[in-house]
Design an enzyme around this catalytic site. Structure first.
Site, PDB file in Angstrom:
ATOM      1  N   LYS A 149      23.120 -34.568  22.029  1.00 30.89           N
ATOM      2  CA  LYS A 149      22.179 -33.742  22.795  1.00 30.89           C
ATOM      3  C   LYS A 149      21.058 -34.645  23.260  1.00 30.89           C
ATOM      4  CE  LYS A 149      22.784 -30.089  19.474  1.00 30.89           C
ATOM      5  NZ  LYS A 149      22.150 -29.592  18.283  1.00 30.89           N
TER       6      LYS A 149
ATOM      7  N   ASP B 225      26.176 -38.183  17.418  1.00 28.16           N
ATOM      8  CA  ASP B 225      25.006 -37.795  18.215  1.00 28.16           C
ATOM      9  C   ASP B 225      24.621 -38.891  19.191  1.00 28.16           C
ATOM     10  OD1 ASP B 225      24.487 -35.372  17.216  1.00 28.16           O
ATOM     11  OD2 ASP B 225      22.890 -35.988  15.846  1.00 28.16           O
TER      12      ASP B 225
ATOM     13  N   MET C 168      10.356 -35.531  18.953  1.00 28.73           N
ATOM     14  CA  MET C 168      10.673 -34.789  20.175  1.00 28.73           C
ATOM     15  C   MET C 168       9.373 -34.342  20.869  1.00 28.73           C
ATOM     16  SD  MET C 168      13.928 -32.603  18.759  1.00 28.73           S
ATOM     17  CE  MET C 168      13.362 -32.359  17.103  1.00 28.73           C
TER      18      MET C 168
END
Ligand SMILES: C[S@@+](CC[C@H](N)C(=O)[O-])C[C@H]1O[C@@H](n2cnc3c(N)ncnc32)[C@H](O)[C@@H]1O
Length: 411
Positions: A222, A200, A329
């Site tokens: 991502k 990641d 996030m």
């Protein structure tokens, strides 16, 4: 060079071992022998409670009397003597020698025909790696060398790849929040055993740089608004590589099961008949606030915490400052999140901390309240990855008083 001992691996499964003596040394040895599947008979008038319990459960045979002579050793592949009486130990060793049976004499190691090395076992998905160390009859030195070797083997710098007699495998491994020192030893061991590492964006780069050159790294990272490899494609890569017989580490930032879709990846692999090992990592949800001095709970300030990803989950959550909210996030939606929390009943003065790039040299902390955090964040250009913490515990952050003087960002 003095002769021996010749270090040899013994297969003791189903084989008779006679242990003379019932004390602590025998307990330790019998525990190891049972783990190897040996058929153990203990000969001693009295035994330590562990030995008595094993005998009661039928895991060993205990003959409650003193050693009576060579017939006691009949049929043994290996003899162990630790009676505490040097004469008896010598007699047992001599009888074993006459019967051409190897004997460990714990009372006088050099006088026995076999010696037990210091040992370590490192499990890998393609079988255990075992280490045995004999250091000139000095058990303390052997144990120290063994521990050093074990440490080295599990540090990730030794290539542990096997010939894959067991086929491919998948491990979902948490890489922690950004500092490679926060990787677990099991994670390091599996990285050293992997053929392919599927990684990641938030995985510490230094970790990847240390992998053997022959390890293939597939970056499926991502970032917000940019999803180069869709989840179903990641699942397909994991399954295909493992079905081709490769050892696959799926390396994920933080912990694989905290907002990391680890459960989905495991299910996709298991649906194809692949066993998956899951190695927890240190989640950013707790460790990134900690890097800024913020404990998510603290006696007298907060008794619980909730981890969420954005504002959708906020209605229904406790609104007191004594319940910490950790938002992952949450940078893009920060203004809306702050507004919704105030609407839901949190005071506008509730402290908020934002920690960007936790545990990296770029770590930066911005402190404020629900009323002003969005403006402060905008002013200093807060960007992902960041953890937003809301609640009274934020007052424990390093540099919190500076906020009261109007400073926007505290490094
Ligand atoms: C997809 S979630 C994955 C969380 C991860 N599974 C964990 O347990 O930490 C990614 C979010 O974690 C947070 N994050 C992860 N590592 C971080 C770090 N080193 N510093 C700040 N935030 C981090 C950020 O909120 C980022 O957007």
């Amino acid at each position: 060079m003095s002769p021996g001992p010749f270090l040899l691996g013994l297969s003791l499964g189903g084989r008779r071992v006679v242990a003379v003596g019932g004390g602590a040394v025998t307990v330790r040895r019998v525990r190891d022998l049972l783990a190897e599947g040996a058929v153990v008979e203990v000969l001693a008038p009295q035994v330590a409670p562990e030995l008595a319990a094993w005998a009661e459960r039928g895991e060993i045979t205990w003959t409650p009397r003193r050693y009576a002579g060579a017939p006691d050793l009949a049929g043994a592949f290996l003899v162990h003597t630790a009676t505490g009486d040097p004469d008896t130990d010598c007699r047992v060793a001599a009888d074993a020698e006459a019967a051409q049976t190897f004997c460990v004499n714990a009372g006088d190691a050099a006088a026995g025909s076999a010696q037990v090395p210091a040992r370590a076992v490192v499990p890998t998905p393609t079988g255990e790696v075992r280490v045995a160390v004999h250091a000139g009859g000095d058990p303390a030195r052997a144990a120290a060398v063994r521990s050093g070797l074990e440490e080295h083997l599990t540090s990730g710098v030794v290539n542990l790849r096997g010939r894959r007699p067991h086929g491919g495998w998948v491990a979902l491994v948490g890489a922690g929040p950004g500092d490679e020192q926060l990787l677990t030893r099991r994670a390091a061991t599996l990285l050293a055993a992997a053929d392919v590492v599927v990684t990641d964006r938030l995985v510490p780069r230094a970790l990847l740089a240390r992998l053997p050159e022959s390890t293939r790294v597939v970056d499926v990272g991502k970032s917000p608004h940019h999803h180069p490899v869709p989840q179903h494609e990641i699942n397909r890569i994991l399954v295909e590589e493992a079905l081709r017989g490769r050892g696959v580490v799926r390396l994920k930032g933080g912990d694989p099961y905290v907002l990391g879709r680890g459960g989905e990846e495991r299910a996709a692999c298991e649906a194809m008949g692949l066993a998956v090992e899951v190695v927890p990592g240190i989640t950013s949800a707790v460790s990134v606030p900690a890097a800024a001095g913020i404990p998510v709970t603290h006696r007298g300030l907060a008794r619980g915490f909730t981890v969420v990803t954005g504002h959708e989950e906020l209605p229904g959550l406790p609104t007191g400052g004594d319940h910490t909210l950790v938002v992952l996030m949450g940078v893009a939606g920060l203004r809306e999140t702050a507004a919704r929390l105030v609407e839901a009943g949190r005071p506008a003065s509730c402290p908020v901390g934002i920690v960007e790039n936790g545990w990296t040299p770029q770590q930066r902390v911005t402190l404020g309240t629900l009323a002003d955090i969005a403006d402060r964040a905008e002013r200093v250009g807060v960007a992902s990855p960041a953890v937003v913490v809301v609640g009274d515990v934020v007052t424990l952050a390093h540099g919190w008083p500076a906020r009261a003087e109007g400073a926007g960002a505290v490094a």
